[in-house]
Design a protein around this motif. Structure first.
Motif, PDB file in Angstrom:
ATOM      1  N   UNK A  71      11.351 -23.432   2.707  1.00  0.00           N
ATOM      2  CA  UNK A  71      10.904 -22.046   2.924  1.00  0.00           C
ATOM      3  C   UNK A  71      11.619 -21.027   2.034  1.00  0.00           C
ATOM      4  N   UNK A  72      10.822 -20.075   1.517  1.00  0.00           N
ATOM      5  CA  UNK A  72      11.361 -19.019   0.659  1.00  0.00           C
ATOM      6  C   UNK A  72      10.752 -17.670   1.014  1.00  0.00           C
ATOM      7  N   UNK A  73      11.548 -16.616   0.869  1.00  0.00           N
ATOM      8  CA  UNK A  73      11.030 -15.247   0.803  1.00  0.00           C
ATOM      9  C   UNK A  73      11.502 -14.689  -0.527  1.00  0.00           C
ATOM     10  N   UNK A  74      10.621 -13.912  -1.166  1.00  0.00           N
ATOM     11  CA  UNK A  74      10.934 -13.349  -2.485  1.00  0.00           C
ATOM     12  C   UNK A  74      10.707 -11.846  -2.420  1.00  0.00           C
ATOM     13  N   UNK A  75      11.759 -11.105  -2.751  1.00  0.00           N
ATOM     14  CA  UNK A  75      11.696  -9.643  -2.831  1.00  0.00           C
ATOM     15  C   UNK A  75      11.634  -9.251  -4.295  1.00  0.00           C
ATOM     16  N   UNK A  98      12.283 -16.515  10.882  1.00  0.00           N
ATOM     17  CA  UNK A  98      12.326 -17.752  10.099  1.00  0.00           C
ATOM     18  C   UNK A  98      12.947 -18.858  10.951  1.00  0.00           C
ATOM     19  N   UNK A  99      12.151 -19.581  11.731  1.00  0.00           N
ATOM     20  CA  UNK A  99      12.695 -20.562  12.672  1.00  0.00           C
ATOM     21  C   UNK A  99      13.490 -21.695  12.018  1.00  0.00           C
ATOM     22  N   UNK A 100      13.237 -21.987  10.743  1.00  0.00           N
ATOM     23  CA  UNK A 100      14.000 -23.025  10.032  1.00  0.00           C
ATOM     24  C   UNK A 100      14.948 -22.401   9.013  1.00  0.00           C
ATOM     25  N   UNK A 101      15.241 -21.127   9.208  1.00  0.00           N
ATOM     26  CA  UNK A 101      15.993 -20.324   8.236  1.00  0.00           C
ATOM     27  C   UNK A 101      15.195 -20.237   6.936  1.00  0.00           C
ATOM     28  N   UNK A 102      15.727 -19.534   5.932  1.00  0.00           N
ATOM     29  CA  UNK A 102      14.939 -19.306   4.727  1.00  0.00           C
ATOM     30  C   UNK A 102      15.841 -19.082   3.529  1.00  0.00           C
ATOM     31  N   UNK A 103      15.351 -19.480   2.361  1.00  0.00           N
ATOM     32  CA  UNK A 103      15.999 -19.161   1.090  1.00  0.00           C
ATOM     33  C   UNK A 103      15.531 -17.768   0.689  1.00  0.00           C
ATOM     34  N   UNK A 104      16.451 -16.960   0.184  1.00  0.00           N
ATOM     35  CA  UNK A 104      16.155 -15.567  -0.142  1.00  0.00           C
ATOM     36  C   UNK A 104      16.242 -15.363  -1.645  1.00  0.00           C
TER      37      UNK A 104
END
Length: 190
Positions: A71-75, A98-104
Protein backbone atom coordinates in the motif's frame (compact mmCIF):
# COMPACT_ATOMS: atom_id res chain seq x y z
CA UNK A 1 21.67 -15.11 -8.05
CA UNK A 2 24.22 -15.85 -10.76
CA UNK A 3 21.85 -14.47 -13.41
CA UNK A 4 21.64 -11.22 -11.47
CA UNK A 5 25.42 -10.84 -11.63
CA UNK A 6 25.90 -12.04 -15.21
CA UNK A 7 22.68 -10.89 -16.82
CA UNK A 8 19.55 -12.69 -17.93
CA UNK A 9 15.90 -13.21 -17.15
CA UNK A 10 14.80 -13.93 -13.59
CA UNK A 11 11.52 -14.46 -11.76
CA UNK A 12 11.49 -13.03 -8.26
CA UNK A 13 9.05 -14.30 -5.64
CA UNK A 14 7.74 -11.48 -3.43
CA UNK A 15 4.92 -11.12 -0.91
CA UNK A 16 3.07 -9.25 -3.68
CA UNK A 17 3.49 -12.10 -6.21
CA UNK A 18 5.98 -13.26 -8.85
CA UNK A 19 7.82 -10.51 -10.73
CA UNK A 20 9.59 -10.93 -14.06
CA UNK A 21 12.95 -9.19 -14.28
CA UNK A 22 15.88 -8.77 -16.61
CA UNK A 23 19.39 -8.35 -15.25
CA UNK A 24 22.09 -6.67 -17.30
CA UNK A 25 25.66 -5.79 -16.39
CA UNK A 26 25.30 -3.27 -13.59
CA UNK A 27 21.54 -2.74 -13.92
CA UNK A 28 18.19 -4.50 -13.72
CA UNK A 29 14.60 -3.97 -14.85
CA UNK A 30 11.55 -5.46 -13.13
CA UNK A 31 7.98 -5.73 -14.42
CA UNK A 32 6.02 -4.41 -11.43
CA UNK A 33 2.65 -5.22 -13.00
CA UNK A 34 -0.43 -3.02 -13.13
CA UNK A 35 -1.22 -0.71 -10.20
CA UNK A 36 -4.43 -1.44 -8.30
CA UNK A 37 -6.66 1.53 -7.52
CA UNK A 38 -9.65 -0.09 -5.80
CA UNK A 39 -10.04 1.17 -2.23
CA UNK A 40 -10.16 -2.39 -0.87
CA UNK A 41 -7.01 -3.38 -2.80
CA UNK A 42 -4.90 -0.64 -1.20
CA UNK A 43 -6.50 -1.36 1.38
CA UNK A 44 -8.36 1.55 2.97
CA UNK A 45 -10.66 1.26 5.99
CA UNK A 46 -13.67 2.38 3.91
CA UNK A 47 -14.59 3.23 0.33
CA UNK A 48 -13.34 6.52 -1.09
CA UNK A 49 -11.89 7.96 -4.29
CA UNK A 50 -8.29 6.73 -4.49
CA UNK A 51 -7.37 9.29 -7.18
CA UNK A 52 -7.49 12.02 -4.51
CA UNK A 53 -8.38 10.89 -1.00
CA UNK A 54 -10.60 13.48 0.73
CA UNK A 55 -8.07 13.58 3.59
CA UNK A 56 -5.32 15.88 4.82
CA UNK A 57 -2.53 15.81 7.34
CA UNK A 58 -1.60 19.41 8.05
CA UNK A 59 -0.36 20.87 4.74
CA UNK A 60 -0.41 17.52 2.92
CA UNK A 61 -3.74 17.09 1.13
CA UNK A 62 -5.62 14.82 -1.28
CA UNK A 63 -3.07 12.05 -1.81
CA UNK A 64 -3.50 9.32 -4.37
CA UNK A 65 -3.76 5.82 -2.85
CA UNK A 66 -2.86 2.59 -4.64
CA UNK A 67 -1.31 -0.82 -4.32
CA UNK A 68 1.70 -1.93 -6.33
CA UNK A 69 1.98 -5.12 -4.30
CA UNK A 70 2.01 -3.06 -1.10
CA UNK A 71 0.00 0.00 0.00
CA UNK A 72 1.07 3.54 -0.91
CA UNK A 73 -0.21 7.09 -0.60
CA UNK A 74 1.43 9.76 -2.75
CA UNK A 75 1.27 13.49 -2.02
CA UNK A 76 2.20 15.98 -4.75
CA UNK A 77 3.98 19.06 -3.42
CA UNK A 78 5.89 22.05 -4.79
CA UNK A 79 9.02 21.26 -2.75
CA UNK A 80 9.58 17.70 -1.50
CA UNK A 81 12.55 18.77 0.63
CA UNK A 82 10.40 21.19 2.62
CA UNK A 83 8.10 18.47 4.03
CA UNK A 84 8.87 17.30 7.58
CA UNK A 85 8.75 13.62 6.65
CA UNK A 86 10.24 12.46 9.97
CA UNK A 87 7.26 13.96 11.81
CA UNK A 88 4.42 13.44 9.33
CA UNK A 89 5.48 10.02 7.98
CA UNK A 90 4.66 8.06 11.14
CA UNK A 91 1.37 9.92 11.65
CA UNK A 92 0.17 9.02 8.17
CA UNK A 93 1.62 5.48 8.22
CA UNK A 94 -0.33 4.61 11.37
CA UNK A 95 -3.58 6.45 10.61
CA UNK A 96 -6.59 4.16 11.10
CA UNK A 97 -7.73 4.77 7.52
CA UNK A 98 -4.85 2.40 6.53
CA UNK A 99 -5.60 -0.93 8.26
CA UNK A 100 -2.31 -2.48 7.04
CA UNK A 101 -0.39 0.77 7.50
CA UNK A 102 0.95 2.56 4.43
CA UNK A 103 4.08 3.75 2.64
CA UNK A 104 4.10 7.53 2.31
CA UNK A 105 5.51 9.22 -0.80
CA UNK A 106 6.23 12.94 -1.09
CA UNK A 107 6.54 13.70 -4.80
CA UNK A 108 7.64 16.81 -6.64
CA UNK A 109 7.09 16.87 -10.39
CA UNK A 110 10.06 18.65 -11.98
CA UNK A 111 9.17 17.95 -15.64
CA UNK A 112 7.04 15.50 -17.64
CA UNK A 113 9.94 13.05 -17.46
CA UNK A 114 11.39 13.79 -14.01
CA UNK A 115 10.20 13.64 -10.41
CA UNK A 116 11.83 14.03 -7.02
CA UNK A 117 10.60 11.58 -4.37
CA UNK A 118 11.03 11.07 -0.65
CA UNK A 119 9.54 7.98 0.98
CA UNK A 120 8.52 7.05 4.51
CA UNK A 121 8.43 3.26 4.32
CA UNK A 122 6.05 1.48 6.67
CA UNK A 123 7.98 -0.25 9.40
CA UNK A 124 11.32 1.22 8.29
CA UNK A 125 11.02 5.02 8.29
CA UNK A 126 12.66 7.40 5.83
CA UNK A 127 14.56 5.47 3.18
CA UNK A 128 17.26 6.41 0.68
CA UNK A 129 15.36 4.67 -2.11
CA UNK A 130 12.15 2.69 -2.55
CA UNK A 131 11.38 0.88 -5.80
CA UNK A 132 7.69 0.35 -5.09
CA UNK A 133 7.49 3.98 -3.92
CA UNK A 134 8.92 5.16 -7.25
CA UNK A 135 6.44 3.00 -9.18
CA UNK A 136 3.51 4.23 -7.04
CA UNK A 137 4.51 7.88 -7.42
CA UNK A 138 4.84 7.63 -11.20
CA UNK A 139 1.55 5.72 -11.50
CA UNK A 140 -0.23 8.39 -9.44
CA UNK A 141 1.37 11.21 -11.46
CA UNK A 142 0.42 9.49 -14.72
CA UNK A 143 -3.16 9.05 -13.52
CA UNK A 144 -3.32 12.79 -12.86
CA UNK A 145 -1.74 13.62 -16.24
CA UNK A 146 1.36 15.20 -14.67
CA UNK A 147 4.04 13.05 -16.36
CA UNK A 148 4.56 10.99 -19.50
CA UNK A 149 5.24 7.28 -19.97
CA UNK A 150 8.98 7.36 -19.10
CA UNK A 151 9.94 9.07 -15.85
CA UNK A 152 13.24 9.40 -13.99
CA UNK A 153 12.64 9.40 -10.23
CA UNK A 154 15.34 11.04 -8.12
CA UNK A 155 15.54 9.87 -4.50
CA UNK A 156 18.20 10.56 -1.85
CA UNK A 157 19.96 7.28 -2.75
CA UNK A 158 19.93 7.79 -6.52
CA UNK A 159 17.76 7.59 -9.61
CA UNK A 160 15.37 4.95 -10.92
CA UNK A 161 13.39 4.96 -14.16
CA UNK A 162 9.74 3.92 -14.37
CA UNK A 163 8.21 3.19 -17.78
CA UNK A 164 4.55 2.52 -18.52
CA UNK A 165 4.01 -0.06 -21.26
CA UNK A 166 1.02 0.03 -23.59
CA UNK A 167 -0.59 -2.82 -21.58
CA UNK A 168 -0.46 -0.71 -18.38
CA UNK A 169 2.40 -2.62 -16.77
CA UNK A 170 5.00 -0.48 -15.05
CA UNK A 171 8.68 -1.35 -15.49
CA UNK A 172 11.18 -0.31 -12.84
CA UNK A 173 14.81 0.01 -13.92
CA UNK A 174 17.97 1.09 -12.15
CA UNK A 175 21.45 0.14 -11.02
CA UNK A 176 22.01 -3.31 -9.54
CA UNK A 177 24.91 -3.70 -7.15
CA UNK A 178 25.84 -6.21 -4.48
CA UNK A 179 24.90 -4.63 -1.15
CA UNK A 180 25.79 -7.57 1.07
CA UNK A 181 27.28 -11.04 0.81
CA UNK A 182 26.89 -13.52 3.63
CA UNK A 183 25.77 -16.95 4.76
CA UNK A 184 22.72 -17.98 6.74
CA UNK A 185 22.19 -21.31 8.45
CA UNK A 186 18.45 -21.69 7.81
CA UNK A 187 18.29 -24.92 9.82
CA UNK A 188 18.91 -22.90 12.99
CA UNK A 189 15.69 -20.94 12.38
CA UNK A 190 13.23 -23.81 11.86
Amino acid sequence: AAAALLGGALRIETAGGLLASEAMAGSAAVDMGVPRWDWDAVPLAYAMDTAALPLAWEGLEAPAALSVGNPHVVFFVADAAAVDLARLGPLIEHDTVFPERVNVGIAQVVARDHMILRVWERGAGATLACGTGAVAAVAAAQRRGLVGSDVRVTMPGGDLVVTRRDDGHLLLAGPAVVAYTGAVDLERYR
